[in-house]
Write an enzyme that holds these catalytic residues in place. Structure first.
Site, PDB file in Angstrom:
ATOM      1  N   LYS A   1       0.833  -1.201   0.000  1.00 33.04           N
ATOM      2  CA  LYS A   1       0.000   0.000   0.000  1.00 33.04           C
ATOM      3  C   LYS A   1       0.873   1.258   0.000  1.00 33.04           C
ATOM      4  CE  LYS A   1      -4.072  -2.007   0.061  1.00 33.04           C
ATOM      5  NZ  LYS A   1      -4.977  -2.099   1.210  1.00 33.04           N
TER       6      LYS A   1
ATOM      7  N   ARG B   1      -3.174 -10.938   3.831  1.00 38.46           N
ATOM      8  CA  ARG B   1      -3.380 -10.860   2.382  1.00 38.46           C
ATOM      9  C   ARG B   1      -2.178 -10.144   1.776  1.00 38.46           C
ATOM     10  NH1 ARG B   1      -5.642  -7.422  -1.530  1.00 38.46           N
ATOM     11  NH2 ARG B   1      -6.827  -8.524  -3.167  1.00 38.46           N
TER      12      ARG B   1
END
Length: 336
Positions: free
Chosen positions: A278, A313
């Protein structure tokens, strides 16, 4: 209202009064008690309300055939042309299948297949296009392997096609709020669901997101969505929660959620952490390109392990698995 965040430990040196967290590899003997009008205070586990104590201590049942007594790796497989990190790499079915096989070889427990980018600013994809991207890949993987597969979608028809092809978990970034019939499809199939928090939709979510208290606001949202899923016929034992790192959050919001991750154990459900590559990792770690954020992503994943997060994840499955094995070995708890 009070919120209870266990102060999680993973050391083998645990006191006699320690409580095993969610039947897993971590424990706690103290909690931070949060309210909206005061700073958190520290209390002992014995001071917890009975319902909260049971939510924190109760072992989590299997999800999609995976035991929740050790950290599980969810490998990301985006069969899209425009995902933020790997868009266009695996939109060819042969490339997607090869990557799925490589992730399995690296120790991935479940493969999460998505056909619609949910990166900031992403546009919607039609139902037919999303099905065409995902269902054939799921069927191809299932024809060669019994690995667990999840479908990353907000849409009931896409989930139906994926379930028919062999998916065993529905992973919805909209927490069953985008397409209400998705809850019905999931319940009728008897499958588990992951409910993720997001503020706004992908096209607008990073346009000045604001919260009164991001940790408690996300907790309340997930509690409400769990109730909605249960009302639709999905058992709480089949629900996973995800605080939605990067979905309608600033860098400061993301860090606050990561520091407070263990609060979400009080919901009584397994936690999924999806922070891989991210933007905030690149901002802090000095990596502009998403592909250069592997070391920071592994660091965040290990923080999740230390907070008792059950599902991670990630894009970098081998590196994350290796790091977890070392983490667990150092702390005297080998993964299973």
């Amino acid at each position: 209202m009070s919120y209870y965040r266990p102060l999680v430990q993973c050391s083998p040196d645990r006191p006699a009064d320690a409580v095993t967290l969610a039947g897993g590899w971590c424990w706690f003997s103290q909690v931070a008690v949060h309210t909206r009008d005061a700073k958190p205070r520290i209390a002992t586990a014995s001071d917890l309300p009975r319902a909260i104590f049971e939510n924190l201590a109760r072992p989590r049942p299997e999800i999609a055939g995976m035991g929740m007594d050790a950290p599980r790796i969810m490998g990301i497989l985006n069969v899209t042309p425009d995902s933020f990190s790997d868009g266009g790499l695996f939109d060819d079915p042969a490339a997607a299948l090869a990557h799925a096989q490589a992730m399995q070889a690296a120790g991935t427990d479940i493969i999460d297949i998505g056909g619609e980018s949910t990166r900031p600013g992403a546009a919607d994809v039609s139902v037919s296009e999303e099905i065409n991207r995902t269902a054939p890949v799921i069927a191809a993987i299932r024809a060669q392997s019994d690995v667990a597969i999840s479908i990353d979608t907000r849409k009931a028809p896409v989930a139906q096609a994926a379930i028919a092809a062999g998916a065993g978990l529905v992973n919805d970034v909209a927490a069953l709020g985008y397409d209400p019939t998705l809850a019905v499809v999931t319940a009728q199939a008897g499958l588990p669901v992951c409910l993720m928090h997001a503020q706004g939709d992908p096209a607008t979510m990073q346009q000045n997101p604001k919260y009164d208290d991001v940790l408690l606001d996300v907790y309340d949202f997930l509690a409400a969505r769990i109730a909605a899923a249960e009302a639709a016929g999905i058992a709480r034992e089949q629900i996973v929660v995800d605080p939605g790192i990067g979905f309608g959050k600033t860098l400061a919001h993301n860090l606050t959620l990561l520091r407070g991750l263990s609060l979400f154990h009080s919901l009584g459900c397994p936690i999924l952490l999806g922070a891989s590559r991210k933007r905030f990792i690149g901002t802090i770690g000095g990596a502009e390109a998403a592909a250069g954020r592997m070391p920071g992503s592994v660091a965040v994943a290990l923080h999740g392990v230390r907070q008792g997060v059950q599902i991670l994840r990630v894009h970098d499955t081998f590196e994350t698995r290796q790091a977890i094995e070392l983490e667990m070995a150092i702390n005297g708890t080998m993964t299973q």
